[in-house]
Enzyme design. Structure first.
Site, PDB file in Angstrom:
ATOM      1  N   ASP A   1      34.886  39.444  40.752  1.00 32.93           N
ATOM      2  CA  ASP A   1      33.793  38.470  40.566  1.00 32.93           C
ATOM      3  C   ASP A   1      32.791  38.372  41.713  1.00 32.93           C
ATOM      4  O   ASP A   1      33.187  38.347  42.874  1.00 32.93           O
ATOM      5  CB  ASP A   1      34.360  37.049  40.425  1.00 32.93           C
TER       6      ASP A   1
ATOM      7  N   LEU B   1      39.174  47.275  45.412  1.00 33.13           N
ATOM      8  CA  LEU B   1      38.715  46.735  44.131  1.00 33.13           C
ATOM      9  C   LEU B   1      37.786  45.541  44.317  1.00 33.13           C
ATOM     10  O   LEU B   1      38.083  44.632  45.079  1.00 33.13           O
ATOM     11  CB  LEU B   1      39.935  46.318  43.307  1.00 33.13           C
TER      12      LEU B   1
HETATM   13  C1  FRU Z   1      38.079  36.074  37.241  1.00 35.80           C
HETATM   14  C2  FRU Z   1      39.198  35.623  38.168  1.00 35.80           C
HETATM   15  C3  FRU Z   1      38.939  34.234  38.679  1.00 35.80           C
HETATM   16  C4  FRU Z   1      39.726  34.221  39.957  1.00 35.80           C
HETATM   17  C5  FRU Z   1      39.500  35.612  40.465  1.00 35.80           C
HETATM   18  C6  FRU Z   1      40.620  36.195  41.264  1.00 35.80           C
HETATM   19  O1  FRU Z   1      37.964  37.456  37.155  1.00 35.80           O
HETATM   20  O2  FRU Z   1      40.441  35.698  37.507  1.00 35.80           O
HETATM   21  O3  FRU Z   1      39.305  33.207  37.798  1.00 35.80           O
HETATM   22  O4  FRU Z   1      39.258  33.258  40.861  1.00 35.80           O
HETATM   23  O5  FRU Z   1      39.254  36.417  39.335  1.00 35.80           O
HETATM   24  O6  FRU Z   1      40.258  37.429  41.789  1.00 35.80           O
END
Ligand code: FRU
Length: 489
Positions: A47, A44
């Site tokens: 970000d 998966l």
């Molecule tokens: C956003 C988030 C961020 C975090 C990351 C973890 O999608 O929740 O805040 O750092 O994904 O994967």
């Protein structure tokens, strides 16, 4: 497979050859693998992280759980490009080693200083009671690509008055000092952004909150980014917990900007206008920006959302990033356009012009599942006019002007395999002009539509069958002229 805690919290390096082969087999059978978007080889993606120009190339990392399509132990995966078109997978870049990051290397940013790429990230850890602990951390990459982590956080924990939801550092330099924004949650469970300052990128002091005009605006703000364009200050973030309002905030979570005066770094005051949601489509979250060497502000987002099941989840992979976009400000709105480098991807060109009168027609040569297309629609007296894309047996994706309701509409009701139905299958935005320019990037399982100067963008995943490749133009209850040029990609 059952995703027990043990199965979720594993390091990439513990993956066996057999597991890798099984994942690769699953992924290669997927009909929804993208053609030109950044996607995980398996597992998966979420970000974008550490997007930066360094040592003659763009570096773009992303959140990655290697073992399947669930949110588990997050690593940073590293890709590189010299032209924003061809991306080279460099492999896993950051993985948990220390106790302060035992449950994931969460999101963050890149900043180049003294010829080294500084990677700021959130160390996520859980204690025996599964309580979360977050710290802000640093790793430094040299010109040979070797990454060295600091063995302790640069910001150990959130300040008093804030919860453990404290993450996603983004760093920039201004007037000879370094600044960092971090997404946070106050103890009264409202979201905000915290501001830090440093003179060496290692010792950081807390300056306070960025003072905005919204005291209550969702329960957590993720992935903040601050930058200036010309004389505007822009605070970009992904708030969680906003309620739908008219056509806005229809997805589970949002991302958007406040455009205002440059941030006052002495007192954290940020004077800004109304919140602008950055995308009108279904799948867009946690975008991050960087500067290109020629001074453009570039942005990439995650073409997906947390807490939603996607059709590829059973295929060993999930999600992709958006195409790189350039952002600019027009009339106090942040506009987005595909970066010009993407023209390099254009192959065979086809054109079509049509006067339509209460009819649905196939515009000759145009069809496909991976293409760029620029369409101009001139509404005559039609009630609705636009296009059907990815048309096949029982499948179609609509984008059209609705003159009666004065909207521009994206309808994925019959796009293909259905998902996220509880959030609806139509998205729309107010639109009152009778002409429109749509700049479309279609890939095997996504669509990105940039409207006019980029003041409205629809970004969405679509999961049609492979053979749903038709394109049709239509005008209902009246006339319209549609002109299109398409390039295969
Ligand atoms: C956003 C988030 C961020 C975090 C990351 C973890 O999608 O929740 O805040 O750092 O994904 O994967």
């Amino acid at each position: 497979m059952e995703w027990t805690k043990e199965a979720r919290y594993r390091l990439y390096k513990s993956m066996t050859a057999k597991e890798r082969m099984e994942l690769e087999r699953l992924v290669s059978a997927s009909i929804w693998r993208q053609n030109y978007h950044i996607q995980p080889m398996h597992g998966l993606l979420n970000d974008p992280n550490g997007f930066v120009w360094y040592n003659g190339r763009y570096h773009l990392f992303y959140q990655w759980f290697p073992f399947g399509a669930v949110h588990g132990m997050k690593h940073w995966f590293h890709t590189e490009s010299s032209d924003l078109v061809n991306w080279e997978n460099k492999g896993g870049a950051l993985e948990p080693e220390f106790s302060f990051e035992s449950h994931g290397i969460y999101s963050g940013s890149g900043y180049v200083h003294n010829d080294s790429l500084h990677l700021f990230y959130t160390g996520n850890s859980r204690d025996d009671e599964w309580n979360r602990h977050s710290s802000q951390c640093l790793a430094v990459m040299d010109e040979l690509g070797k990454i060295t982590k600091l063995n302790k956080p640069i910001i150990e924990k959130q300040p008093k008055g804030y919860t453990e939801h404290f993450r996603d550092p983004k760093v920039w330099e201004e007037k000879g000092k370094f600044y960092m924004v971090v997404g946070a949650q106050r103890e009264d469970l409202t979201g905000c952004v915290l501001l830090y300052e440093s003179s060496d990128l290692i010792q950081w002091s807390w300056l306070g909150e960025i003072r905005t005009k919204a005291r209550e605006f969702g329960y957590m703000w993720e992935c903040p980014d601050y930058f200036t364009i010309e004389n505007h200050g822009v605070l970009l973030f992904s708030p969680q917990g906003l309620q739908p309002e008219g056509d806005s905030f229809q997805n589970i979570f949002q991302s958007g900007v406040w455009v205002g005066k440059p941030l006052n770094l002495e007192n954290g005051q940020f004077l800004h206008g109304d919140f602008q949601e950055l995308d009108a489509g279904f799948d867009f979250y946690a975008p991050q920006t960087t500067l290109s060497p020629d001074g453009r502000r570039l942005m990439v987002g995650w073409m997906g959302l947390p807490d939603i099941e996607y059709p590829t989840d059973t295929e060993g992979w999930a999600h992709c990033l958006t195409i790189p976009r350039e952002v600019m400000i027009k009339d106090n709105l942040l506009c987005q356009r595909p970066v010009r480098e993407l023209k390099e991807m254009r192959k065979t060109e086809s054109r079509s012009v049509m006067m339509l009168s209460n009819e649905l027609r196939n515009p000759g040569l145009l069809s496909g599942e991976s293409y760029e297309m620029i369409v101009n629609i001139e509404l005559g007296n039609a009630r609705r006019a636009g296009m059907k894309l990815r048309v096949g047996k029982g499948e179609e994706t609509l984008i059209y002007l609705d003159a009666k309701n004065q909207k521009v509409v994206l309808d994925r009701t019959d796009s293909g395999t259905k998902f996220a139905q509880e959030y609806g299958s139509v998205r729309q935005k107010d639109y009152s002009k009778n002409n429109i320019r749509l700049h479309i990037f279609m890939d095997n399982s996504s669509i990105e539509v940039f409207i006019n100067e980029g003041e409205i963008v629809f970004t969405s995943r679509l999961f049609p069958r492979k053979d749903s490749q038709g394109i049709q133009f239509f005008a209902e209850e009246g006339t319209a002229e549609i002109e299109a040029v398409q390039w295969e990609i």
